[in-house]
Design an enzyme around this catalytic site. Sequence first.
Site, PDB file in Angstrom:
ATOM      1  N   TRP A 145       0.816  -1.208   0.000  1.00 41.45           N
ATOM      2  CA  TRP A 145       0.000   0.000   0.000  1.00 41.45           C
ATOM      3  C   TRP A 145       0.852   1.262   0.000  1.00 41.45           C
ATOM      4  O   TRP A 145       0.344   2.365  -0.209  1.00 41.45           O
ATOM      5  CB  TRP A 145      -0.954   0.013   1.203  1.00 41.45           C
ATOM      6  CG  TRP A 145      -0.293   0.149   2.549  1.00 41.45           C
ATOM      7  CD1 TRP A 145       0.423  -0.807   3.207  1.00 41.45           C
ATOM      8  CD2 TRP A 145      -0.286   1.293   3.411  1.00 41.45           C
ATOM      9  NE1 TRP A 145       0.875  -0.339   4.421  1.00 41.45           N
ATOM     10  CE2 TRP A 145       0.453   0.944   4.575  1.00 41.45           C
ATOM     11  CE3 TRP A 145      -0.837   2.570   3.337  1.00 41.45           C
ATOM     12  CZ2 TRP A 145       0.649   1.833   5.628  1.00 41.45           C
ATOM     13  CZ3 TRP A 145      -0.644   3.461   4.386  1.00 41.45           C
ATOM     14  CH2 TRP A 145       0.088   3.089   5.516  1.00 41.45           C
ATOM     15  N   ASP A 146       2.156   1.096   0.214  1.00 39.27           N
ATOM     16  CA  ASP A 146       3.076   2.232   0.199  1.00 39.27           C
ATOM     17  C   ASP A 146       2.942   3.040  -1.091  1.00 39.27           C
ATOM     18  O   ASP A 146       3.046   4.269  -1.097  1.00 39.27           O
ATOM     19  CB  ASP A 146       4.529   1.751   0.287  1.00 39.27           C
ATOM     20  CG  ASP A 146       4.798   0.793   1.427  1.00 39.27           C
ATOM     21  OD1 ASP A 146       3.834   0.237   1.973  1.00 39.27           O
ATOM     22  OD2 ASP A 146       5.973   0.581   1.740  1.00 39.27           O
ATOM     23  N   GLU A 199       1.935  -1.699  13.194  1.00 45.28           N
ATOM     24  CA  GLU A 199       2.036  -3.157  13.219  1.00 45.28           C
ATOM     25  C   GLU A 199       2.558  -3.696  14.551  1.00 45.28           C
ATOM     26  O   GLU A 199       2.764  -4.908  14.684  1.00 45.28           O
ATOM     27  CB  GLU A 199       2.906  -3.633  12.060  1.00 45.28           C
ATOM     28  CG  GLU A 199       2.239  -3.393  10.709  1.00 45.28           C
ATOM     29  CD  GLU A 199       3.174  -3.572   9.537  1.00 45.28           C
ATOM     30  OE1 GLU A 199       2.679  -3.678   8.407  1.00 45.28           O
ATOM     31  OE2 GLU A 199       4.415  -3.582   9.738  1.00 45.28           O
ATOM     32  N   LYS A 224       4.821   1.690  16.114  1.00 48.23           N
ATOM     33  CA  LYS A 224       5.844   1.512  15.083  1.00 48.23           C
ATOM     34  C   LYS A 224       5.837   2.667  14.094  1.00 48.23           C
ATOM     35  O   LYS A 224       6.878   3.151  13.666  1.00 48.23           O
ATOM     36  CB  LYS A 224       5.606   0.191  14.346  1.00 48.23           C
ATOM     37  CG  LYS A 224       6.615  -0.099  13.245  1.00 48.23           C
ATOM     38  CD  LYS A 224       6.258  -1.381  12.503  1.00 48.23           C
ATOM     39  CE  LYS A 224       7.243  -1.669  11.382  1.00 48.23           C
ATOM     40  NZ  LYS A 224       6.841  -2.831  10.570  1.00 48.23           N
ATOM     41  N   GLN A 225       4.648   3.083  13.699  1.00 49.02           N
ATOM     42  CA  GLN A 225       4.531   4.149  12.700  1.00 49.02           C
ATOM     43  C   GLN A 225       3.219   4.881  12.899  1.00 49.02           C
ATOM     44  O   GLN A 225       2.325   4.419  13.597  1.00 49.02           O
ATOM     45  CB  GLN A 225       4.587   3.577  11.291  1.00 49.02           C
ATOM     46  CG  GLN A 225       3.382   2.740  10.910  1.00 49.02           C
ATOM     47  CD  GLN A 225       3.570   2.046   9.584  1.00 49.02           C
ATOM     48  OE1 GLN A 225       4.243   1.035   9.503  1.00 49.02           O
ATOM     49  NE2 GLN A 225       2.973   2.583   8.540  1.00 49.02           N
TER      50      GLN A 225
END
Length: 773
Positions: free
Chosen positions: A357-358, A488, A601-602
């Site tokens: 999906w990046d 994640e 994580k993000q």
Amino acid sequence: MKNYIKADEWNIIEEGFDPNLNKISESIFSIGNGHMGQRANFEEAYSGETLQGNYVAGVYYPDKTRVGWWKNGYPEYFAKVLNAANWIGIDISIGDEKLDLHHCKVTDFKRVLNMREGYLQRSFTAELSGGKKIAVNAKRFCSIVDEEAGAIQYAITPLNFDGELSISAYIDGDIANQDSNYDEKFWEQVSNEGQGADAYLTLITKKTAFVVCTGSRVAIFQDGKAVDTGYTPVSKTKYVATAFTINAKQGQETIIYKYAVNVTSQNYNADELTQVCKTVIDRIAAKGFEKMLAEQAGAWKVKWDESDILIDGDVAAQQGIRFNIFQLCQTYSGKDDRLNIGPKGFTGEKYGGSTYWDTEAYCVPFYLATAPQQVAKNLLIYRYRQLDKAIENAAKLGFNNGAALYPMVTMNGEECHNEWEITFEEIHRNGAIAYAIFNYVRYTGDKDYLAEYGLEVLVGIARFWSQRVNWSGARDKFVMLGITGPNEYENNINNNWYTNTLACWCMDYAAEMVKQVKSSNPEKYHQLVEKLDFNELEETSFWNHISENMYFPKDEKLDIFLQQDGFLDKEIIPVKDLDPKERPLNQKWSWDRILRSCYIKQADVLQGIYFFMDQYDTETIQRNYNFYESITVHESSLSPCVHAIIAAKIGLEEDAYKFYLRTSRLDLDDYNNDTEDGLHITSMAGTWMSVVEGFAGMHIKDDRLKFSPFLPAQWKGYSFNITFRGILINIKVDVEGIHLSNNSASDITIDVFEEPHTIKAGAKVFAAHKVRV
């Protein structure tokens, strides 16, 4: 964090050879051209630690997954872009000793990636065990003019002896992917052929039957003149070489030119590949190395004119952004809608080189603004062509009526991710694809795309979301259970705020676009109704009903959106209170400990705020940013850029600069201790976003381009070009203010700090700095 790359505005420079850094440098100094790519491995033999890597776009293998036990719906394979035939090899022997930097005394080592002109240069002096010294100067590139071709200039000079050099220029197809799950080699030989200065090796992949012919031709020069030496062909299974010997005097330079080509059955008939390869070799060899290199520089000038960002007063920041842009441009050309962008591009094997999906969330904005419109459109067409597979993927999980679940990881449209919790739960990827359609249409104004391609995708995605939610009698709301969000470091959670938000937006947008296409192109609309068995009133009403009655987790006391249900049951300990020795967590902590921690994580909630920034006031953004930024460890490459953009939006200029520097130099400085696996190509587009959408505040609203820039304290100024609906605009921000130049034949109106400025064709306007609202 490493810090061995020399600061330079146009070059990536490594001085001195440290074997412990070699795999990192192999990633950093990678080259490519959209059709193929090459890690910065040495031409000569190297027996030290290395990841030999050559990759051809679109050629993959379905490697069987390794799981402890099988689950219904689990992918049977993990698709991988293959480590292809090594075309750069040039073995050098002086007497009985082979040149191998792992066993030589190496001095004067220097490696330079020339980003302005698109080539890699390496020089060194090597002293062999017998005391003989040679100097080597090698230069190579993957041509963006002749995109199936690469070329090498390899110069050798004996420094303290006269003698015979034994040379073998080879193509080696007996290679394996480092990430092969069962140590399997994925290639079989079709044919090999060596004659005179030429060598050709044709391989076929197991299972997928991609055929690739790799060919090479060598030419030898001394004292500026071609040397007619006798060539001896050498061949064995999956290997072919051109061998020769030449006498060299002390101080005399011998230059080996090696021209190489990769052609594939994706573009030609398999039985014609060798002849096609010979034809391309003839063409590029006739040009010669210097002409090819000059053409390379010219083609890169065009790319830089389109996409460069100039930063005045900060060499590290300038080097970082250009490195990111350079890697993006040499990874994806946009010429072929069968291709996409892997997270590592052509620089390593982690993530398999597949599509994530990046692309939609991070790469599409870069290509929209810096390349011809068809480039970004082809990224969307890639997903359209895989819609049937997305519907199959959803059906495998129990969804029906044309519901489409795009894969987390794919080559051909089938899901092939290795980790079950991501394969089944990280469904927000569906929303990123819908958002990319929205982004493309609002930026280009290409509403015909919706009727031709986009609406069909949007309906499939909306149908999926409408089936994925369920009604909660306890909450009297729709909920979404069993999710992994962008963060994640959480698995199998309920009501991820970002996923719920994105799902509702997707259904609302799909319903809106149904009406638009029905109005603008009724003939196409009725064709789609029949093809999709679409009941507009029933389905869009249900989508709107879900959106109006969705549950969104929120904490009233802190007045923030909750990442998911129960998030505040965790012990909230800011990242600043973590022992630095514990970082990165994914290399130091058990997975159990990570899942129970508060650490992110993000960007997750903040990813949603970034997508829909116009829907939230500054105070709401500020509260959520303050809370989530303090517990985010940024161990995903996709995270810092989102934080940079949001920090810029709310006036936290130091934070914005800090996160920009982190994302722009993530690989150059090896922040996460993982650059040796390959570069973070897709997140590099986030570096561009950090400047253009963050510092310059660019966004699109009501079909208008808008800016609200600020100048980082560390910079004297910055400038960049973008193309918006066919109009080329230069934006320059300096201490005086904002300078806008219209370098096209049409007028355009642009808002700066919400004030409209009409810029005549070929004219310039100036706007003073203001505080962002």
